[in-house]
Motif scaffolding. Structure first.
Motif, PDB file in Angstrom:
ATOM      1  N   ALA A  64       0.962  -1.287   0.049  1.00 40.79           N
ATOM      2  CA  ALA A  64      -0.112   0.096   0.130  1.00 40.79           C
ATOM      3  C   ALA A  64       0.884   1.360  -0.005  1.00 40.79           C
ATOM      4  N   ILE A  65       1.876   1.218   0.581  1.00 39.81           N
ATOM      5  CA  ILE A  65       2.829   2.355   0.738  1.00 39.81           C
ATOM      6  C   ILE A  65       3.433   2.580  -0.622  1.00 39.81           C
ATOM      7  N   GLY A  66       3.851   1.607  -1.168  1.00 36.22           N
ATOM      8  CA  GLY A  66       4.267   1.756  -2.757  1.00 36.22           C
ATOM      9  C   GLY A  66       3.190   2.112  -3.812  1.00 36.22           C
ATOM     10  N   VAL A  67       2.094   2.030  -3.259  1.00 33.71           N
ATOM     11  CA  VAL A  67       0.836   2.560  -4.245  1.00 33.71           C
ATOM     12  C   VAL A  67       0.536   3.922  -3.865  1.00 33.71           C
ATOM     13  N   TRP A  68       0.582   4.431  -2.803  1.00 36.19           N
ATOM     14  CA  TRP A  68       0.580   5.873  -2.416  1.00 36.19           C
ATOM     15  C   TRP A  68       1.676   6.450  -3.213  1.00 36.19           C
ATOM     16  N   PHE A  69       2.847   6.114  -3.024  1.00 37.45           N
ATOM     17  CA  PHE A  69       3.892   6.774  -3.733  1.00 37.45           C
ATOM     18  C   PHE A  69       3.849   6.798  -5.449  1.00 37.45           C
ATOM     19  N   THR A  70       3.512   5.731  -5.826  1.00 33.87           N
ATOM     20  CA  THR A  70       3.053   5.517  -7.107  1.00 33.87           C
ATOM     21  C   THR A  70       2.185   6.515  -7.605  1.00 33.87           C
ATOM     22  N   LEU A  71       1.130   6.851  -6.894  1.00 32.45           N
ATOM     23  CA  LEU A  71      -0.034   7.687  -7.357  1.00 32.45           C
ATOM     24  C   LEU A  71       0.689   9.209  -7.303  1.00 32.45           C
ATOM     25  N   ALA A  72       1.418   9.354  -6.208  1.00 40.85           N
ATOM     26  CA  ALA A  72       2.415  10.711  -6.025  1.00 40.85           C
ATOM     27  C   ALA A  72       3.096  11.163  -7.277  1.00 40.85           C
ATOM     28  N   THR A 110       2.789   9.542 -10.315  1.00 44.15           N
ATOM     29  CA  THR A 110       1.812   9.816 -11.314  1.00 44.15           C
ATOM     30  C   THR A 110       1.378  11.225 -11.618  1.00 44.15           C
ATOM     31  N   PHE A 111       1.085  11.592 -10.442  1.00 43.73           N
ATOM     32  CA  PHE A 111       0.104  13.077 -10.403  1.00 43.73           C
ATOM     33  C   PHE A 111       1.198  14.043 -10.836  1.00 43.73           C
ATOM     34  N   SER A 112       2.479  14.071 -10.178  1.00 45.43           N
ATOM     35  CA  SER A 112       3.518  14.921 -10.466  1.00 45.43           C
ATOM     36  C   SER A 112       4.090  14.846 -12.182  1.00 45.43           C
ATOM     37  N   LEU A 113       4.047  13.452 -12.628  1.00 43.93           N
ATOM     38  CA  LEU A 113       4.495  13.495 -13.902  1.00 43.93           C
ATOM     39  C   LEU A 113       3.472  13.889 -14.757  1.00 43.93           C
ATOM     40  N   SER A 114       2.211  13.540 -14.824  1.00 45.27           N
ATOM     41  CA  SER A 114       1.267  13.934 -15.392  1.00 45.27           C
ATOM     42  C   SER A 114       1.185  15.454 -15.432  1.00 45.27           C
ATOM     43  N   LEU A 115       1.364  16.267 -14.457  1.00 44.70           N
ATOM     44  CA  LEU A 115       1.391  17.613 -14.535  1.00 44.70           C
ATOM     45  C   LEU A 115       2.602  18.306 -15.111  1.00 44.70           C
ATOM     46  N   SER A 122      -1.161  -2.570 -11.406  1.00 42.91           N
ATOM     47  CA  SER A 122      -1.682  -1.137 -11.707  1.00 42.91           C
ATOM     48  C   SER A 122      -0.819  -0.297 -11.165  1.00 42.91           C
ATOM     49  N   ALA A 123      -0.088  -0.488 -10.356  1.00 43.64           N
ATOM     50  CA  ALA A 123       1.002   0.584  -9.661  1.00 43.64           C
ATOM     51  C   ALA A 123       2.105   0.686 -10.791  1.00 43.64           C
ATOM     52  N   VAL A 124       2.486  -0.371 -11.509  1.00 47.11           N
ATOM     53  CA  VAL A 124       3.405  -0.154 -12.595  1.00 47.11           C
ATOM     54  C   VAL A 124       2.976   0.600 -13.678  1.00 47.11           C
ATOM     55  N   VAL A 125       1.436   0.208 -14.130  1.00 48.34           N
ATOM     56  CA  VAL A 125       1.139   0.640 -15.253  1.00 48.34           C
ATOM     57  C   VAL A 125       0.683   2.332 -15.123  1.00 48.34           C
ATOM     58  N   ALA A 126       0.343   2.686 -13.903  1.00 43.70           N
ATOM     59  CA  ALA A 126      -0.197   4.013 -13.654  1.00 43.70           C
ATOM     60  C   ALA A 126       0.803   5.049 -14.103  1.00 43.70           C
ATOM     61  N   PRO A 127       2.085   5.287 -13.652  1.00 40.92           N
ATOM     62  CA  PRO A 127       3.016   6.279 -14.242  1.00 40.92           C
ATOM     63  C   PRO A 127       3.431   6.108 -15.631  1.00 40.92           C
TER      64      PRO A 127
END
Length: 299
Positions: free
Chosen positions: A35-43, A45-50, A281-286
């Motif tokens: 779960a910690i890895g997923v939270w950081f993956t979302l972070a 992904t968000f920064s990369l998308s912006l 999913s965590a790998v694909v998101a970024p």
């Protein structure tokens, strides 16, 4: 085709909607490290998308080499749909990276300074216990915490030593050792970096709130590998009132009630299929932001 609108929309979903979905899920408590890895993956992904969205505003025809194209446009070395937008996109990306680095450095340095000061106090008032592999300090309230870093130290109060059995003390020490070996203080600094850059973002608030709890659960799991659940739970209950100084990680604190329910509840790990799906999913998101940029070079 300009991918910026799709990238901004993707960032909005990751930054505002995804955190709510994560918090409502039950599997993170069963697999806290994942779960910690997923939270950081979302972070990430968000920064990369912006960043990619800002760069594509300046160069709508950019694809996987959008960074190079936009930087060349910003420096006046190549064609661009709008030089000012290209420079703004590059500036935004640089500021975003710097904000993350400043947030991480600020929290890490402040925590390190607090730990260094506390170590000096422990050298004067604490006594080393080879049997417990910890430093013991005179304090009636049962407490246990660790000072991670290059010179890690596990600290126990005399109240904890007097109240806990040998096995319970072992469970507490094992919990703190998990924080030290896992470099959990650096994980906390990374979580603060996102909050520093986006203080009002739902994703940032949840990362800062969820990651510390998940780290404690991961440390509990290490103790559970060596000691029975009843032993770990009894030790947690006894240590519930203990607090840690700034920069330290404690076995007690405000998260004990949630963790106690988890330890005493049914021992159910997340299903392997679920873990595989979440990991994929965590790998694909970024990668999705990059894939969104690809068609921009083909339009």
């Amino acid at each position: 085709m300009n991918a910026a609108p799709a990238l901004f929309a993707y960032a909005a979903v990751v930054g505002t909607l995804a955190p709510g979905v994560m918090v409502r899920c039950r599997w993170p408590q069963r697999s806290p490290s994942l779960a910690i890895g997923v939270w950081f993956t979302l972070a990430v992904t968000f920064s990369l998308s912006l960043s990619l969205a800002a760069l594509n505003l300046g160069d709508p025809d950019a694809h996987l080499h959008g960074l190079v194209y936009s930087c060349r446009a910003a420096l006046g070395l190549g064609p661009s749909a709008d030089g000012a937008l290209a420079r703004a996109g590059v500036a935004f990306s640089v500021v975003l990276v710097v904000a993350h680095l400043v947030g991480f450095t600020f929290h890490a340095v402040r925590a390190h300074a607090a730990r260094s000061g506390h170590r000096e106090v422990l050298d004067k008032v604490g006594r080393r216990s080879a049997d417990l592999d910890a430093t013991v300090v005179e304090h009636a309230v049962p407490a246990a915490y660790c000072l991670p870093g290059r010179q890690p130290r596990i600290v126990l109060s005399t109240g904890a030593v007097d109240l806990l059995s040998g096995a319970e003390l072992g469970a507490v020490v094992e919990h703190e050792r998990a924080h030290v070996l896992g470099r959990h203080h650096l994980v906390l600094s990374v979580s603060h970096a996102l909050t520093w850059a986006f203080p009002g973002l739902p994703l940032a608030r949840q990362v800062r709130g969820q990651v510390p709890l998940l780290l404690e659960m991961a440390a509990d799991d290490r103790a559970l590998r060596r000691f029975p659940r009843t032993t770990v739970a009894t030790a947690m209950f006894t240590m519930a009132s203990g607090e840690a100084p700034q920069g330290a990680l404690a076995a007690g604190g405000q998260t004990v009630l949630v963790r106690l329910k988890r330890v005493l509840g049914p021992a159910r790990a997340a299903h392997p299929v679920l873990r595989c799906c979440v990991g994929a999913s965590a790998v694909v998101a970024p990668l999705l932001p990059v894939l969104l940029v690809c068609p921009a070079g083909l339009g």
